[in-house]
Structure formats: C-alpha cells, structure tokens
Design an enzyme around this catalytic site. Sequence first.
Site, PDB file in Angstrom:
ATOM      1  N   ARG A   1       0.841  -1.209   0.000  1.00 47.93           N
ATOM      2  CA  ARG A   1       0.000   0.000   0.000  1.00 47.93           C
ATOM      3  C   ARG A   1       0.869   1.248   0.000  1.00 47.93           C
ATOM      4  O   ARG A   1       0.609   2.196  -0.723  1.00 47.93           O
ATOM      5  CB  ARG A   1      -0.925   0.009   1.211  1.00 47.93           C
ATOM      6  CG  ARG A   1      -2.236  -0.739   1.008  1.00 47.93           C
ATOM      7  CD  ARG A   1      -2.053  -2.207   1.080  1.00 47.93           C
ATOM      8  NE  ARG A   1      -3.321  -2.933   1.000  1.00 47.93           N
ATOM      9  CZ  ARG A   1      -3.419  -4.218   1.300  1.00 47.93           C
ATOM     10  NH1 ARG A   1      -2.362  -4.908   1.702  1.00 47.93           N
ATOM     11  NH2 ARG A   1      -4.568  -4.832   1.187  1.00 47.93           N
TER      12      ARG A   1
ATOM     13  N   ASP B   1       0.644  -7.094  -3.532  1.00 48.45           N
ATOM     14  CA  ASP B   1      -0.789  -6.941  -3.266  1.00 48.45           C
ATOM     15  C   ASP B   1      -1.393  -6.203  -4.452  1.00 48.45           C
ATOM     16  O   ASP B   1      -0.720  -5.980  -5.467  1.00 48.45           O
ATOM     17  CB  ASP B   1      -1.027  -6.189  -1.949  1.00 48.45           C
ATOM     18  CG  ASP B   1      -2.286  -6.674  -1.238  1.00 48.45           C
ATOM     19  OD1 ASP B   1      -3.376  -6.573  -1.831  1.00 48.45           O
ATOM     20  OD2 ASP B   1      -2.178  -7.166  -0.095  1.00 48.45           O
TER      21      ASP B   1
ATOM     22  N   HIS C   1      -5.872 -10.654  -4.444  1.00 50.45           N
ATOM     23  CA  HIS C   1      -4.975  -9.525  -4.122  1.00 50.45           C
ATOM     24  C   HIS C   1      -3.851  -9.440  -5.170  1.00 50.45           C
ATOM     25  O   HIS C   1      -2.701  -9.173  -4.823  1.00 50.45           O
ATOM     26  CB  HIS C   1      -4.390  -9.673  -2.721  1.00 50.45           C
ATOM     27  CG  HIS C   1      -5.361  -9.338  -1.626  1.00 50.45           C
ATOM     28  ND1 HIS C   1      -5.780  -8.055  -1.370  1.00 50.45           N
ATOM     29  CD2 HIS C   1      -6.013 -10.133  -0.736  1.00 50.45           C
ATOM     30  CE1 HIS C   1      -6.652  -8.068  -0.358  1.00 50.45           C
ATOM     31  NE2 HIS C   1      -6.812  -9.310   0.038  1.00 50.45           N
TER      32      HIS C   1
ATOM     33  N   ASP D   1      -5.934 -15.184   1.105  1.00 48.21           N
ATOM     34  CA  ASP D   1      -7.083 -14.562   1.768  1.00 48.21           C
ATOM     35  C   ASP D   1      -7.961 -13.780   0.803  1.00 48.21           C
ATOM     36  O   ASP D   1      -7.523 -13.358  -0.262  1.00 48.21           O
ATOM     37  CB  ASP D   1      -6.595 -13.627   2.877  1.00 48.21           C
ATOM     38  CG  ASP D   1      -5.745 -12.482   2.340  1.00 48.21           C
ATOM     39  OD1 ASP D   1      -4.819 -12.772   1.556  1.00 48.21           O
ATOM     40  OD2 ASP D   1      -5.994 -11.312   2.691  1.00 48.21           O
ATOM     41  N   GLU D   2      -9.198 -13.582   1.207  1.00 52.22           N
ATOM     42  CA  GLU D   2     -10.151 -12.672   0.568  1.00 52.22           C
ATOM     43  C   GLU D   2     -10.269 -12.864  -0.944  1.00 52.22           C
ATOM     44  O   GLU D   2     -10.352 -11.904  -1.705  1.00 52.22           O
ATOM     45  CB  GLU D   2      -9.775 -11.214   0.888  1.00 52.22           C
ATOM     46  CG  GLU D   2      -9.841 -10.906   2.369  1.00 52.22           C
ATOM     47  CD  GLU D   2      -9.483  -9.477   2.721  1.00 52.22           C
ATOM     48  OE1 GLU D   2      -9.968  -8.985   3.752  1.00 52.22           O
ATOM     49  OE2 GLU D   2      -8.716  -8.851   1.956  1.00 52.22           O
TER      50      GLU D   2
ATOM     51  N   TRP E   1      -6.159 -14.961  11.265  1.00 52.75           N
ATOM     52  CA  TRP E   1      -6.415 -13.527  11.364  1.00 52.75           C
ATOM     53  C   TRP E   1      -7.890 -13.200  11.557  1.00 52.75           C
ATOM     54  O   TRP E   1      -8.225 -12.183  12.158  1.00 52.75           O
ATOM     55  CB  TRP E   1      -5.874 -12.800  10.130  1.00 52.75           C
ATOM     56  CG  TRP E   1      -6.698 -12.928   8.887  1.00 52.75           C
ATOM     57  CD1 TRP E   1      -6.683 -13.945   7.990  1.00 52.75           C
ATOM     58  CD2 TRP E   1      -7.662 -11.981   8.381  1.00 52.75           C
ATOM     59  NE1 TRP E   1      -7.580 -13.710   6.965  1.00 52.75           N
ATOM     60  CE2 TRP E   1      -8.191 -12.505   7.184  1.00 52.75           C
ATOM     61  CE3 TRP E   1      -8.122 -10.744   8.845  1.00 52.75           C
ATOM     62  CZ2 TRP E   1      -9.154 -11.839   6.438  1.00 52.75           C
ATOM     63  CZ3 TRP E   1      -9.093 -10.074   8.095  1.00 52.75           C
ATOM     64  CH2 TRP E   1      -9.595 -10.623   6.901  1.00 52.75           C
TER      65      TRP E   1
ATOM     66  N   TYR F   1      -3.802  -6.276  15.128  1.00 52.65           N
ATOM     67  CA  TYR F   1      -3.598  -5.452  13.937  1.00 52.65           C
ATOM     68  C   TYR F   1      -3.255  -4.032  14.387  1.00 52.65           C
ATOM     69  O   TYR F   1      -4.140  -3.247  14.741  1.00 52.65           O
ATOM     70  CB  TYR F   1      -4.838  -5.463  13.048  1.00 52.65           C
ATOM     71  CG  TYR F   1      -4.862  -6.601  12.058  1.00 52.65           C
ATOM     72  CD1 TYR F   1      -4.436  -7.882  12.423  1.00 52.65           C
ATOM     73  CD2 TYR F   1      -5.309  -6.420  10.756  1.00 52.65           C
ATOM     74  CE1 TYR F   1      -4.454  -8.941  11.517  1.00 52.65           C
ATOM     75  CE2 TYR F   1      -5.332  -7.462   9.842  1.00 52.65           C
ATOM     76  CZ  TYR F   1      -4.911  -8.721  10.232  1.00 52.65           C
ATOM     77  OH  TYR F   1      -4.931  -9.762   9.336  1.00 52.65           O
TER      78      TYR F   1
ATOM     79  N   TRP G   1      -0.675  -3.027   8.455  1.00 48.45           N
ATOM     80  CA  TRP G   1      -1.089  -2.744   7.079  1.00 48.45           C
ATOM     81  C   TRP G   1      -1.002  -1.243   6.840  1.00 48.45           C
ATOM     82  O   TRP G   1      -1.365  -0.443   7.705  1.00 48.45           O
ATOM     83  CB  TRP G   1      -2.514  -3.257   6.853  1.00 48.45           C
ATOM     84  CG  TRP G   1      -2.620  -4.728   7.123  1.00 48.45           C
ATOM     85  CD1 TRP G   1      -3.050  -5.332   8.267  1.00 48.45           C
ATOM     86  CD2 TRP G   1      -2.242  -5.781   6.232  1.00 48.45           C
ATOM     87  NE1 TRP G   1      -2.963  -6.695   8.142  1.00 48.45           N
ATOM     88  CE2 TRP G   1      -2.477  -7.008   6.905  1.00 48.45           C
ATOM     89  CE3 TRP G   1      -1.734  -5.821   4.930  1.00 48.45           C
ATOM     90  CZ2 TRP G   1      -2.216  -8.241   6.325  1.00 48.45           C
ATOM     91  CZ3 TRP G   1      -1.480  -7.057   4.348  1.00 48.45           C
ATOM     92  CH2 TRP G   1      -1.725  -8.250   5.041  1.00 48.45           C
TER      93      TRP G   1
ATOM     94  N   GLU H   1      -2.321   1.079   4.565  1.00 52.85           N
ATOM     95  CA  GLU H   1      -3.231   1.952   3.816  1.00 52.85           C
ATOM     96  C   GLU H   1      -3.122   3.414   4.273  1.00 52.85           C
ATOM     97  O   GLU H   1      -3.076   4.335   3.460  1.00 52.85           O
ATOM     98  CB  GLU H   1      -4.687   1.486   3.995  1.00 52.85           C
ATOM     99  CG  GLU H   1      -5.049   0.238   3.230  1.00 52.85           C
ATOM    100  CD  GLU H   1      -4.887  -1.024   4.054  1.00 52.85           C
ATOM    101  OE1 GLU H   1      -4.092  -0.994   5.023  1.00 52.85           O
ATOM    102  OE2 GLU H   1      -5.525  -2.032   3.745  1.00 52.85           O
TER     103      GLU H   1
END
Length: 557
Positions: A162, A191, A285, A351-352, A418, A443, A492, A494
């Site tokens: 990010r 990512d 991602h 993930d995701e 997580w 986190y 993370w 961001e």
Amino acid sequence: MKKFVLTGLILINVLLSTAQVNIIPKPVSLKVESQQKGFSINTQTRIVIENDSLRNAAVFFNDYLEKYLQFKLTITSVKPADNYISLSVNTSIAKFDNAYTLAVSSENVSLTGTSNPGVFYGIQTLIQLLPTTKAATLILPAVSVTDYPRFAYRGMHLDVSRHFFDVNFVKKYIDYLAMRKMNYFHWHLTDDHGWRIEIKKYPKLTEIGAWRNGSIIGLWPGEGNENIKYQVLPNDVKITPANAVIKTDGIRHGGYYTQEEIKDVIKYAADRYITIIPEIEMPAHSMAALAAYPEFGTEPNKPYKVAETWGMMNKYNNVFQPNDKTFSFLEDVLTEVMNLFPSQYIHIGGDEASKVWWKQSVETQKIMKEKGIKDEVALQSYFIHRIEKFVNSKGKTIIGWDEILDGGLAPNAVVMSWRGEKGGIAAAKVKQKVVMSPEEKLYLNHKQFMKEDSLAANKFLPLETVYNYEPVPVELNAEQAKYIWGAQGNLWSEYIGNPAKVEYMLFPRMDALSEIQWSQKEQKNYADFLNRLKTQFKRYDLMGITYSKRYLSPVVN
C-alpha cells in the site's frame, strides 16, 4: 550523622537501580542486587567475545552505544582482569532453547547464552539496563537475570504494498523487532496496490506493477467517492452509478526492491537472528501482477490497473485464472523468491479471494468441470494445494492466512489465523502449526485511541487489549496447544505513508506484543507493564522514535 548519610546513599542507590531496571519483555527471573555497586562503562571497557560467531551480538551493542550514547568500545577475544563485558555460549546453563543468563557486578558483566541467538537476546536486555541520557560514564545496575522465550515464533509484519518503504527504513524496522527479541519478519511484498520485489523473468511486474497513479484521500471510500456503492453478490458485483470513477490524489506512488537489495536486507536480518518470511499473494490480491500480465487473469482482454483505493478488493477482479499457464508463471516467480530467501517458510496469502470472478469466467468453469472440482470454494483449495505441492518440492513450507482452510487444509501448511481464532483452533486440532494473529487483537494499524491523533483504520485497538491477548485458546487441550507456534502483530499501510507514522502506530503496542510472545503467561501484569513502560518512553526519546505523547498523560483515552 555518617550513618545517616550512608543509609541515605544506599537508599538513593537502590532507588536509582530499581528505576533503571524496567525490562520489556519481562524476563523469567530478574533480581536487583541492591546492596552491590553497579558496573561502570567507560572508554577502557572491553567487550570480550568467546569466538567470532558472537561478533554480531557485540557489534549490535556497540552500535547502540555509539549511535545513542556516543560510546564505542573495543571488541576483543582477550579477557582483561576487570572492566569487561563477556559474551559466551554454554548449552548447559538452561534446558530451554535460546536462553541466557546475565550477571552485572562492579567488576564485570557476564552474559552467557545456550546459543548465539540466546546471547543476542541477552544483549537486548543489557541495552535496557543502560541509562536513557548521555553521560561520561554509563552505570549499569547490579542484577542477575535468567531468561528464555515462551514461544518459538515471535513475529511482526510490514505491508510495503500500500505504501512503499525504502531499504534503510526496513532495516530500522528490523532493528526494532530485534530489540523486542522477535525472530520473524513477515514482509508483505505484493498486493493489489503494488508489486515490490524484482522478478528477473517477468520485468513488467516492477516496470508496471510497482506503480499506481493515485491513492484515495482519507478513509475508504475516500473524499469524493461517498456516493459510490458496491454490492458484492454471489454471482455478480454491482457498482452504482455504473459509470462511477474513483477520485484519488492523482499522485504516482511506488517503488520496489532489487534482488541485490533483498539479499542485503536478508543478511541484515540474519545478523540479528531474524528470519524474513516473504509474502507473494495468490490467488487474489493480485491486481498489480495482472496490470503487468493480464493474460494470467480471468478477463485477459480487459485492462487491469494497479489499485488506487483501499477496502475489500473483491469488488474488483483481482484473482488469477487457475490454468496451467498461470501456475507456470507463479512457479517461476516463487522459484526466484525461494532462491533469494533462505527461510523455510514462504507466505502465499490465500485470503479474501472473491469467488464471483471465477463463477463469471467460462474458462474457469471449464477447468473446474475437467478436474471434477465441485465449486469455487473447492477451487480455492485446489489452487492452494497445487502451489503447496510445488513449494514442498523445493524443500520449503507454505504459510497462508486462515482462508487456506476453506475447502480442506493443505497437508503441510502453517495457518496464520487472522479472522479471529477459529481457523487457528481448527488447524491446531488437526496437528498443524498455527501463528495467532487475530485482527481484533493484533492489527496495529487500527487506531490506538478513540479520538486518534491522525488518520488510521477505523477500528479501535488500545494498548491494554493488545497486552491482555493470550495466544493459546482455552478450547485446546495441552497436546493441541503445542501446535500454537506463536503470535504475530500486523501493520497494514493503507493509512501509513511515512516512517514516522509507522513508529507512531508500532510503539508502544509492539512492546505489549513482545510480552505476549516472550514472557511467561503467569508473569503478565498490565499495571506492572505500564510502570516499566515509563522508562521505555525515555528510551524512545533518546532514539528519536515517534510515539503519541498522550501516553505520558495521567489519563489515556
């Protein structure tokens, strides 16, 4: 009168010694020898190493002295009669891995470890015995310490996708981990928002994938994007209005590490007994990779671009097409990564991954039918199993976020839990290694105050919550608990765009994390931790570490 003065001096000495002995993470045993005079470090003090394998520990200590206290000592293998700090290894001093003993007297300092890493961890305790202000002579209190880690895995993560951080800061970050006796650095290198590692066979990954043309302003969805709505349905993603255009700051952002830079950082970490675990995200991602090589996506004829917004990325098509061509690409990438990193472990994300894009792809559906894969959840499992088989063939082990459990856990994988503890519990019950890293507890990109000093992820994670986290769930019996390998904090980026903000989000919550990872469960005490933390703030000031001064107030909220 003389007796009164002497008693007063002894009392002052005891108070001074006690004030200085505030070690984080808390050692197994620490005894302050209050009746004894401490050790004075002066320009004639020598650091004596038993053999050259202990030079890393000696240099780390010397570098700290020179950088922050303007001292530089001579490192030697010849022991003088007195005025020395000795470093040695003796496997018989404790039955625990990477243990150490530390004894400080007026004549010398003796640090003995059961291993070279054990000696290095002792150095971190020794540093915390040093004063937090510069002086012509540095006084160490007389103490005796016996110590060893609770968990074998003590990790911290950094997302450089990010926002990119240069090599110099990554090294500083590694030093922060070392000073808290951590031994794993999880380097999140790829990512949707940027590909950060040079892959020689696929140069466009960094030529194109390492750069984005803007970033949203403020918290997601960002300024000017408040009226854009995303609806992620089982078989579709609806965007309203259909012609919505994301507004960003329009500032190009990016960067990447060359393979030579990667090697340099790996050595730097190894000198501090820290293993770097690289993360290469898949099957989702992956927008940065697909921007560079769209042929590996499920919509190869549609232009991809490096993501400019945050939030759940499953509203965009960021999944790899699970065909042989894609697997060959990923195997090539992982081969270069594994050739670079000596780590036994390679993190492959997992993930995701939104199933929408696989459901919409004719080619994906054809692959599933040919291989007898019943649904997209099973397809994710097939993807992870296939990558694991390749990584295992190279003598390495995969780590994945707990979504790798979906559809059936890969047989040799390590699970990083997580989404709470559920995934970790499930993995431990089938005797697979687990690293606990639940979002709501560890986190560190989440805000640390209800009214934060600066922009942060919109969830609340105060210092006390971090400190009180226990990585071994009560649902596990003693045998199952052995599979809880350790714990990891994640950062993370961001809303973290510069090194000072990284430090601000890390400290002092990483201190609390280190006590979870290192200190014995029965020794934890939050009030005691806060008391010891007061000295750490002075050390932050000495080192120029950015942190919130709100922690210095009587009431923190």
